[in-house]
Design a protein around this motif. Structure first.
Motif, PDB file in Angstrom:
ATOM      1  N   PHE A  69      41.015  45.405  23.125  1.00 12.83           N
ATOM      2  CA  PHE A  69      40.641  45.027  24.485  1.00 12.83           C
ATOM      3  C   PHE A  69      39.175  44.607  24.491  1.00 12.83           C
ATOM      4  N   ILE A  70      38.863  43.562  25.193  1.00 11.48           N
ATOM      5  CA  ILE A  70      37.497  43.052  25.262  1.00 11.48           C
ATOM      6  C   ILE A  70      37.038  43.116  26.714  1.00 11.48           C
ATOM      7  N   LEU A  71      35.973  43.856  26.973  1.00 14.26           N
ATOM      8  CA  LEU A  71      35.420  43.965  28.315  1.00 14.26           C
ATOM      9  C   LEU A  71      34.340  42.903  28.503  1.00 14.26           C
ATOM     10  N   VAL A  72      34.386  42.205  29.617  1.00  7.67           N
ATOM     11  CA  VAL A  72      33.408  41.152  29.906  1.00  7.67           C
ATOM     12  C   VAL A  72      32.781  41.418  31.262  1.00  7.67           C
ATOM     13  N   ARG A  73      31.647  40.778  31.510  1.00 11.35           N
ATOM     14  CA  ARG A  73      30.931  41.000  32.774  1.00 11.35           C
ATOM     15  C   ARG A  73      31.530  40.212  33.922  1.00 11.35           C
ATOM     16  N   ASN A  74      32.101  39.043  33.630  1.00  4.64           N
ATOM     17  CA  ASN A  74      32.614  38.199  34.704  1.00  4.64           C
ATOM     18  C   ASN A  74      33.675  37.254  34.153  1.00  4.64           C
ATOM     19  N   ARG A  75      34.273  36.483  35.048  1.00  9.70           N
ATOM     20  CA  ARG A  75      35.354  35.572  34.663  1.00  9.70           C
ATOM     21  C   ARG A  75      34.864  34.497  33.702  1.00  9.70           C
ATOM     22  N   GLY A  76      33.611  34.046  33.889  1.00  9.48           N
ATOM     23  CA  GLY A  76      33.064  33.044  32.985  1.00  9.48           C
ATOM     24  C   GLY A  76      32.952  33.563  31.565  1.00  9.48           C
ATOM     25  N   GLY A 127      37.740  33.653  25.397  1.00  8.45           N
ATOM     26  CA  GLY A 127      39.073  33.095  25.191  1.00  8.45           C
ATOM     27  C   GLY A 127      39.039  31.822  24.362  1.00  8.45           C
ATOM     28  N   ARG A 128      38.083  30.946  24.671  1.00 12.62           N
ATOM     29  CA  ARG A 128      37.965  29.699  23.904  1.00 12.62           C
ATOM     30  C   ARG A 128      37.637  29.987  22.439  1.00 12.62           C
ATOM     31  N   TYR A 170      45.796  35.899  22.520  1.00 10.84           N
ATOM     32  CA  TYR A 170      45.143  36.726  23.538  1.00 10.84           C
ATOM     33  C   TYR A 170      45.772  36.445  24.888  1.00 10.84           C
ATOM     34  N   THR A 171      45.505  37.308  25.829  1.00  9.07           N
ATOM     35  CA  THR A 171      45.896  37.091  27.213  1.00  9.07           C
ATOM     36  C   THR A 171      44.851  37.746  28.095  1.00  9.07           C
ATOM     37  N   PHE A 172      44.732  37.282  29.344  1.00  9.40           N
ATOM     38  CA  PHE A 172      43.774  37.851  30.284  1.00  9.40           C
ATOM     39  C   PHE A 172      44.456  38.961  31.071  1.00  9.40           C
ATOM     40  N   TYR A 173      43.830  40.117  31.085  1.00  4.91           N
ATOM     41  CA  TYR A 173      44.341  41.235  31.881  1.00  4.91           C
ATOM     42  C   TYR A 173      43.849  41.080  33.316  1.00  4.91           C
TER      43      TYR A 173
END
Length: 460
Positions: free
Chosen positions: A362-369, A375-376, A385-388
């Protein structure tokens, strides 16, 4: 209620149109009302104007290119466009300049090209001026909501009363007020007869109104009415769902005199190595603030191990030293590809080891950007991969603009809906031109909306 509050006032109306789509502003306003957390005004017009002036002067003195010495040509062109727009905004009243400045700075500040300016160059001085301006330029939406919050709360309450409706927050407030009123003892007795004890999990998400109810019914009861509160104040620092760490700490102080807390000191979800790293990091004084102490945790599964394919121990934590969000995304994707490579990591207890798969990461990110960037980078390396909880179709910017357009077609005589539609990509009207367009004698775009309205009615 929101529209009736802002549209009669010229300044509030302009901030409203600049704060995003009508739907997004209404959702933000409702969130503010539901959380009952007052917004602290964040905009100092005088400081904003003072910080904008030297930026505008750079353009006024001419030779903008010399002020951007040290930047690459493509980056310089982007900065020049921003500076020109900011100089134009400086000629407007503060409430009109704010949306322009906020939008243009958002396109520049925070980008890799902004943070990587070489020290000692002319561009570095310009960068400092822009950073100082960004520090005093809040979102128009926040400024709008902070300006109207008192009036909006009062009018919203009056509107609900007039319609004879209540929401969940009203129910909570009604119970609290009843408990604290003249006949509160009767309500307490009724609730205590009905509920013998309370078990509140995730107590750090409890707000002051909810705690006031539980405190009065259970904690302050003369008869045995136990209340079990399970929570973690380290999570309350994020103000999740309107929670306030002060509420947790006040509740903890209130009940400590009645018994010692039971600490959950074992973690069954992580390897001993990872728990050891957590203990070292979080044990640093003040990591969670002065009021929250960290208690070391033990591994509940001492035999749980993360190893390399050859059985050698794998590091519990890998630190990545990168410069900028793009580089971070690339580094994360490379690390994931390495973990899943020909010699993948292995996790488990003896006899139950299994190779780490893509679905285990699982990869935690700060925002959608940030999520899109990672993802790219993963896609480029062939990593699935998929977005949770990815933002759905109906929460996208495109859907919001389509809704604004359809609402304007449905009600072309509604000034607010018409203005919101003009700002979408269907019309691409600049913010500063919306009001003039509304007052224009030609009203070409308005006629187009009426034509679409008639067409929709004919095909209904």
């Amino acid at each position: 209620v929101l529209r009736r509050t802002v549209l009669p006032d010229d300044t509030l109306r302009e901030l409203y149109f600049a704060a995003g789509t009508a739907d997004s502003v209404e959702r933000a306003a409702l969130l503010m009302l539901q959380h009952r957390v007052p917004l602290v005004p964040t905009w100092d017009e005088a400081r904003f104007a003072l910080a904008l002036r030297p930026v505008a002067d750079l353009v006024g003195r001419g030779d903008v290119g010399a002020r951007l010495e040290g930047l690459h040509a493509s980056t310089r062109r982007a900065w020049e466009g921003v500076l020109e727009a900011l100089a134009g905004a400086a000629t407007e009243p503060p409430h009109r300049a704010l949306p322009i400045v906020h939008e243009r700075l958002a396109s520049l500040v925070g980008k890799d090209t902004f943070s990587s300016v070489r020290a000692g160059t002319a561009a570095a001085h310009t960068q400092r001026l822009l950073a100082d301006l960004a520090a005093v330029t809040p979102s128009p939406r926040i400024v709008l909501l902070a300006s109207i919050q008192g009036t909006l709360r009062a009018r919203f309450a009056a509107e609900k009363q007039a319609r004879g409706v209540v929401d969940f927050d009203d129910l909570l407030l009604a119970v609290r007020d009843a408990l604290e009123g003249e006949r509160g003892h009767l309500v307490q007795d009724q609730l205590r007869r009905r509920y013998r004890f309370a078990l509140i999990d995730e107590f750090q998400d409890t707000d002051d109104v909810q705690w006031a109810i539980f405190r009065r019914v259970f904690v302050e009861s003369r008869e045995p009415r136990p209340a079990y509160l399970i929570g973690d104040p380290k999570q309350a620092i994020y103000s999740f769902r309107g929670a306030d760490v002060a509420t947790y700490l006040a509740a903890r102080k209130h009940i400590l005199g009645r018994g010692d807390p039971l600490r959950l000191e074992e973690c069954f979800r992580a390897t001993p190595g990872l728990i050891g790293v957590y203990n070292r990091i979080f044990a640093e004084a003040g990591f969670f603030g002065d009021a929250i102490a960290y208690t070391e945790v033990r591994a509940g599964k001492e035999s749980l191990r993360l190893t390399r394919a050859d059985g050698a121990p794998a590091p519990a934590v890998v630190a990545l030293e990168v410069d900028g969000d793009a580089a971070l995304a690339e580094a994360i994707a490379s690390e994931v590809a390495r973990i899943l490579g020909p010699e993948p990591l292995v996790l488990g207890e003896p006899g139950q080891e299994a190779k780490v798969r893509a679905g285990d990461i699982f990869i935690l990110v700060r925002n959608r950007g940030g999520a899109a960037g990672v993802g790219r980078a993963l896609r480029a390396r062939g990593v699935p991969y998929t977005f949770y909880r990815q933002t759905g179709l109906y929460q996208s910017d495109e859907a919001a603009e389509l809704l604004a357009m359809l609402l304007a077609v449905a009600s072309p005589d509604d000034d607010a809906r018409r203005a919101a539609a003009y700002l979408t990509r269907f019309f691409s009207v600049p913010l500063g031109a919306v009001e003039r367009l509304q007052e224009s004698a030609s009203r070409e775009l308005e006629r187009r909306l009426y034509e679409l309205h008639q067409l929709a009615r004919a095909r209904r």
